[in-house]
Design an enzyme around this catalytic site. Structure first.
Site, PDB file in Angstrom:
ATOM      1  N   ASN A   1     -18.259   4.258  21.952  1.00  0.00           N
ATOM      2  CA  ASN A   1     -18.624   4.732  23.298  1.00  0.00           C
ATOM      3  C   ASN A   1     -20.139   4.838  23.476  1.00  0.00           C
ATOM      4  O   ASN A   1     -20.655   4.569  24.556  1.00  0.00           O
ATOM      5  CB  ASN A   1     -17.959   6.089  23.561  1.00  0.00           C
ATOM      6  CG  ASN A   1     -16.491   5.899  23.923  1.00  0.00           C
ATOM      7  OD1 ASN A   1     -15.908   4.858  23.637  1.00  0.00           O
ATOM      8  ND2 ASN A   1     -15.887   6.886  24.550  1.00  0.00           N
ATOM      9  N   GLU A   2     -20.847   5.219  22.409  1.00  0.00           N
ATOM     10  CA  GLU A   2     -22.312   5.321  22.534  1.00  0.00           C
ATOM     11  C   GLU A   2     -22.894   3.958  22.895  1.00  0.00           C
ATOM     12  O   GLU A   2     -23.770   3.842  23.762  1.00  0.00           O
ATOM     13  CB  GLU A   2     -22.947   5.793  21.207  1.00  0.00           C
ATOM     14  CG  GLU A   2     -22.662   7.229  20.823  1.00  0.00           C
ATOM     15  CD  GLU A   2     -21.292   7.387  20.163  1.00  0.00           C
ATOM     16  OE1 GLU A   2     -20.562   6.381  20.002  1.00  0.00           O
ATOM     17  OE2 GLU A   2     -20.930   8.531  19.816  1.00  0.00           O
TER      18      GLU A   2
ATOM     19  N   GLU B   1     -11.140  -7.580  26.001  1.00  0.00           N
ATOM     20  CA  GLU B   1     -10.770  -6.592  24.991  1.00  0.00           C
ATOM     21  C   GLU B   1     -10.967  -5.163  25.492  1.00  0.00           C
ATOM     22  O   GLU B   1     -10.265  -4.255  25.079  1.00  0.00           O
ATOM     23  CB  GLU B   1     -11.601  -6.838  23.719  1.00  0.00           C
ATOM     24  CG  GLU B   1     -11.144  -5.970  22.563  1.00  0.00           C
ATOM     25  CD  GLU B   1     -11.918  -6.196  21.276  1.00  0.00           C
ATOM     26  OE1 GLU B   1     -12.556  -7.251  21.129  1.00  0.00           O
ATOM     27  OE2 GLU B   1     -11.887  -5.294  20.430  1.00  0.00           O
TER      28      GLU B   1
ATOM     29  N   SER C   1     -15.970  -7.568  12.998  1.00  0.00           N
ATOM     30  CA  SER C   1     -16.727  -6.565  12.220  1.00  0.00           C
ATOM     31  C   SER C   1     -16.884  -6.963  10.761  1.00  0.00           C
ATOM     32  O   SER C   1     -16.062  -7.675  10.201  1.00  0.00           O
ATOM     33  CB  SER C   1     -16.009  -5.212  12.272  1.00  0.00           C
ATOM     34  OG  SER C   1     -15.872  -4.801  13.596  1.00  0.00           O
TER      35      SER C   1
ATOM     36  N   GLY D   1     -11.686 -11.195  14.026  1.00  0.00           N
ATOM     37  CA  GLY D   1     -12.560 -11.229  12.846  1.00  0.00           C
ATOM     38  C   GLY D   1     -14.019 -11.076  13.225  1.00  0.00           C
ATOM     39  O   GLY D   1     -14.808 -11.997  13.010  1.00  0.00           O
TER      40      GLY D   1
ATOM     41  N   SER E   1      -7.584  -5.269  12.092  1.00  0.00           N
ATOM     42  CA  SER E   1      -6.237  -4.769  12.388  1.00  0.00           C
ATOM     43  C   SER E   1      -5.234  -5.910  12.257  1.00  0.00           C
ATOM     44  O   SER E   1      -5.435  -6.993  12.810  1.00  0.00           O
ATOM     45  CB  SER E   1      -6.169  -4.223  13.815  1.00  0.00           C
ATOM     46  OG  SER E   1      -7.186  -3.289  14.026  1.00  0.00           O
TER      47      SER E   1
HETATM   48  C1  LIG Z   1      -8.602   1.474  15.113  1.00  0.00           C
HETATM   49  C2  LIG Z   1      -9.680   0.430  14.926  1.00  0.00           C
HETATM   50  C3  LIG Z   1      -9.328  -0.917  14.938  1.00  0.00           C
HETATM   51  C4  LIG Z   1     -10.316  -1.890  14.758  1.00  0.00           C
HETATM   52  N1  LIG Z   1      -9.907  -3.191  14.717  1.00  0.00           N
HETATM   53  C5  LIG Z   1     -10.839  -4.151  14.506  1.00  0.00           C
HETATM   54  C6  LIG Z   1     -10.434  -5.516  14.398  1.00  0.00           C
HETATM   55  O1  LIG Z   1      -9.245  -5.835  14.482  1.00  0.00           O
HETATM   56  N2  LIG Z   1     -11.377  -6.452  14.192  1.00  0.00           N
HETATM   57  C7  LIG Z   1     -12.698  -6.142  14.100  1.00  0.00           C
HETATM   58  O2  LIG Z   1     -13.503  -7.054  13.952  1.00  0.00           O
HETATM   59  N3  LIG Z   1     -13.120  -4.844  14.155  1.00  0.00           N
HETATM   60  C8  LIG Z   1     -12.212  -3.855  14.350  1.00  0.00           C
HETATM   61  N4  LIG Z   1     -12.618  -2.534  14.399  1.00  0.00           N
HETATM   62  C9  LIG Z   1     -14.025  -2.220  14.155  1.00  0.00           C
HETATM   63  C10 LIG Z   1     -14.764  -1.661  15.357  1.00  0.00           C
HETATM   64  O3  LIG Z   1     -14.967  -2.631  16.347  1.00  0.00           O
HETATM   65  C11 LIG Z   1     -16.076  -1.074  14.793  1.00  0.00           C
HETATM   66  O4  LIG Z   1     -15.705   0.056  14.016  1.00  0.00           O
HETATM   67  C12 LIG Z   1     -17.023  -0.641  15.865  1.00  0.00           C
HETATM   68  O5  LIG Z   1     -17.565  -1.770  16.514  1.00  0.00           O
HETATM   69  C13 LIG Z   1     -18.152   0.252  15.343  1.00  0.00           C
HETATM   70  O6  LIG Z   1     -18.824  -0.359  14.288  1.00  0.00           O
HETATM   71  P1  LIG Z   1     -19.110   0.426  12.913  1.00  0.00           P
HETATM   72  O7  LIG Z   1     -17.816   1.057  12.473  1.00  0.00           O
HETATM   73  O8  LIG Z   1     -19.792  -0.529  11.992  1.00  0.00           O
HETATM   74  O9  LIG Z   1     -20.074   1.605  13.299  1.00  0.00           O
HETATM   75  P2  LIG Z   1     -21.651   1.536  13.390  1.00  0.00           P
HETATM   76  O10 LIG Z   1     -22.055   0.358  14.196  1.00  0.00           O
HETATM   77  O11 LIG Z   1     -22.203   1.677  12.011  1.00  0.00           O
HETATM   78  O12 LIG Z   1     -21.965   2.832  14.210  1.00  0.00           O
HETATM   79  C14 LIG Z   1     -22.004   4.123  13.612  1.00  0.00           C
HETATM   80  C15 LIG Z   1     -22.399   5.147  14.682  1.00  0.00           C
HETATM   81  O13 LIG Z   1     -23.714   4.846  15.201  1.00  0.00           O
HETATM   82  C16 LIG Z   1     -23.643   4.705  16.619  1.00  0.00           C
HETATM   83  N5  LIG Z   1     -24.524   3.627  17.074  1.00  0.00           N
HETATM   84  C17 LIG Z   1     -24.670   2.390  16.529  1.00  0.00           C
HETATM   85  N6  LIG Z   1     -25.559   1.660  17.251  1.00  0.00           N
HETATM   86  C18 LIG Z   1     -25.971   2.455  18.284  1.00  0.00           C
HETATM   87  C19 LIG Z   1     -26.861   2.269  19.389  1.00  0.00           C
HETATM   88  N7  LIG Z   1     -27.504   1.129  19.573  1.00  0.00           N
HETATM   89  N8  LIG Z   1     -27.016   3.314  20.250  1.00  0.00           N
HETATM   90  C20 LIG Z   1     -26.349   4.501  20.085  1.00  0.00           C
HETATM   91  N9  LIG Z   1     -25.499   4.724  19.034  1.00  0.00           N
HETATM   92  C21 LIG Z   1     -25.315   3.728  18.166  1.00  0.00           C
HETATM   93  C22 LIG Z   1     -22.196   4.315  16.906  1.00  0.00           C
HETATM   94  O14 LIG Z   1     -21.795   4.633  18.215  1.00  0.00           O
HETATM   95  C23 LIG Z   1     -21.440   5.131  15.875  1.00  0.00           C
HETATM   96  O15 LIG Z   1     -21.209   6.437  16.335  1.00  0.00           O
HETATM   97  C24 LIG Z   1     -11.667  -1.525  14.571  1.00  0.00           C
HETATM   98  C25 LIG Z   1     -12.019  -0.169  14.555  1.00  0.00           C
HETATM   99  C26 LIG Z   1     -11.041   0.804  14.718  1.00  0.00           C
HETATM  100  C27 LIG Z   1     -11.455   2.249  14.668  1.00  0.00           C
END
Ligand SMILES: Cc1cc2nc3c(=O)[nH]c(=O)nc-3n(C[C@H](O)[C@H](O)[C@H](O)COP(=O)(O)OP(=O)(O)OC[C@H]3O[C@@H](n4cnc5c(N)ncnc54)[C@H](O)[C@@H]3O)c2cc1C
Length: 388
Positions: free
Chosen positions: A374-375, A253, A136, A134, A168
């Site tokens: 990855n970024e 993780e 994101s 828990g 998830s």
């Molecule tokens: C299959 C899957 C399962 C998941 N399961 C879980 C789960 O069980 N529990 C949970 O809590 N979360 C889960 N997540 C969430 C996941 O951890 C987040 O999607 C992830 O951390 C990215 O956050 P965001 O989607 O808010 O993207 P954002 O943080 O909004 O990022 C958007 C884009 O901006 C880029 N970006 C952001 N900040 C920077 C920076 N400082 N420098 C360069 N680039 C940057 C990112 O790389 C990305 O390309 C899951 C995600 C997926 C895809």
């Protein structure tokens, strides 16, 4: 300038682990032969099978590093590594227990109270208690310090209000650790005021809504809390120390073999398809050879991280690097499968190459995002190297 070590010392698996590997392989062969499950891609997200998890628990292959007094097996991280890589390589359905076994067990041992350990660890080791993550939230993924879900002090505990997202397995898990704000944000110290609560997901006031994947399948969720009461006994670790706890959890993780083996069953099926053809050209052989060499290198890096975790280190930099390289590699297997084999993807197929390819393509968008994009991981590595 002295650069930090990007990979911990290499680890050689002790020879006696070959016996354990053989045991796991013969169990998996027997299960497959009995039709208990069909190999799939990305099983640690999508292969939810409580029966299979319980069978692993009976064999002593869950909670392997948890001490015996908590229902575990007191085995080493490297023994656990051998079991998990065999499960992933076989495409076995491991999602139900994955998060509980991978990171919740070690976190409970590190930060949990005695009562929490006794309440959850034995069930995790039996393959009967499942957890989610828990962390994101809407607008808080990469920048976890900005979480807005708040817990307010009430008599005997905390009252939780807010929304978690991309969770998830929350619709099937028993509980998760919620990262929450227990005091107002402080721009001077963004990591302060965060805490973790152990939230049992059947508490009144919790609403869990599906967010379908591209495949249409339901793995993700939005989890809403409307004044959910969490008793003091479910505070996890120390109030205000949530950030340090979460970053420790992320090392577990990010570094495991799941970060480069999600599409390994597809690579194995691709080799099977190519060997069935007459005459494979030298270019194709070179490409497969390169993929096999890379998986071996990634495996050695990930094993080195497992070795460091075993010795009590927190190799966050190396874990971030393995995840970045590994998840890009997973996508390259898909590219190779599409280019080298004329069989089209078929999401309706029962199993085999066509189904593995379809599953892999449809799950691929998540590989480089989940567990931290990855970024962002490259930013962590750059900072660790003193480059930013
Ligand atoms: C299959 C899957 C399962 C998941 N399961 C879980 C789960 O069980 N529990 C949970 O809590 N979360 C889960 N997540 C969430 C996941 O951890 C987040 O999607 C992830 O951390 C990215 O956050 P965001 O989607 O808010 O993207 P954002 O943080 O909004 O990022 C958007 C884009 O901006 C880029 N970006 C952001 N900040 C920077 C920076 N400082 N420098 C360069 N680039 C940057 C990112 O790389 C990305 O390309 C899951 C995600 C997926 C895809």
């Amino acid at each position: 300038m002295r650069l930090p070590e990007l990979v911990p010392d290499p680890v050689e698996l002790p020879a006696h682990l070959a016996e354990l590997r053989a045991e796991v392989r013969s169990f998996l062969d027997a299960e497959r032969a009995a039709g208990a499950w069909t190999p799939r891609a990305d099983v640690w997200l999508s292969g939810w099978d409580p029966g299979f998890s319980r069978r692993l628990g009976e064999r002593g292959w869950l909670g392997m590093t948890i001490p015996v007094e908590y229902g575990g097996h007191g085995r080493s991280a490297l023994e656990r590594y051998v079991v998990t890589e065999e499960l992933l390589a076989a495409g076995a359905p491991v999602a139900a227990h994955w998060i509980a076994d991978r990171q919740i067990g070690p976190s409970l041992l590190r930060f949990g109270t005695e009562e929490q350990r006794t309440a959850f660890l034995p069930g995790i080791a039996r393959g009967e208690i499942y957890f989610g993550i828990g962390m994101s939230e809407p607008d808080s993924g990469s920048d976890l310090a900005s979480v807005r879900t708040r817990a307010e002090r009430v008599d005997g505990g905390w009252e939780l209000t807010g929304t978690k997202v991309w969770t998830s397995g929350a619709h099937r898990a028993h509980a998760f650790f919620a990262l929450v704000r227990t005091s107002p944000p402080d721009e001077a110290n963004r990591h302060a005021g965060l805490s973790q609560l152990l939230v049992e997901l059947d508490r009144p006031g919790i609403e869990i809504r599906p967010i379908p994947l591209l495949t249409g399948a339901h793995h993700f969720n939005e989890v809403r809390f409307d004044r959910v009461f969490i008793p003091d006994s479910r505070v996890f670790g120390e109030i205000g120390h949530g950030w340090a706890q979460v970053t420790g959890e992320l090392a577990f993780e990010r570094s495991g073999p799941e970060r480069f083996l999600s599409t390994y069953p597809l690579l194995a099926a691709l080799v099977g398809e190519l060997t069935a053809q007459d005459g494979v050209d030298a270019g194709t052989r070179r490409r497969i050879g390169a993929l096999v060499t890379r998986v071996w290198t990634l495996r050695n890096m990930s094993l080195a991280v497992a070795g460091a975790l075993e010795s009590g280190a927190a190799p966050e930099l190396a874990a971030a690097l393995v995840k970045d390289l590994g998840t890009r590699y997973e996508n390259e297997i898909i590219d190779a499968a599409r280019l080298l084999c004329a069989v089209p993807p078929d999401p309706g197929a029962e199993g085999g190459f066509a189904r593995l390819l379809a599953d892999s393509v449809l799950h691929a968008p998540g590989f480089t995002l989940r567990g931290g994009t990855n970024e962002v991981l490259r930013g962590i590595v750059a900072r660790g190297m003193g480059l930013r």
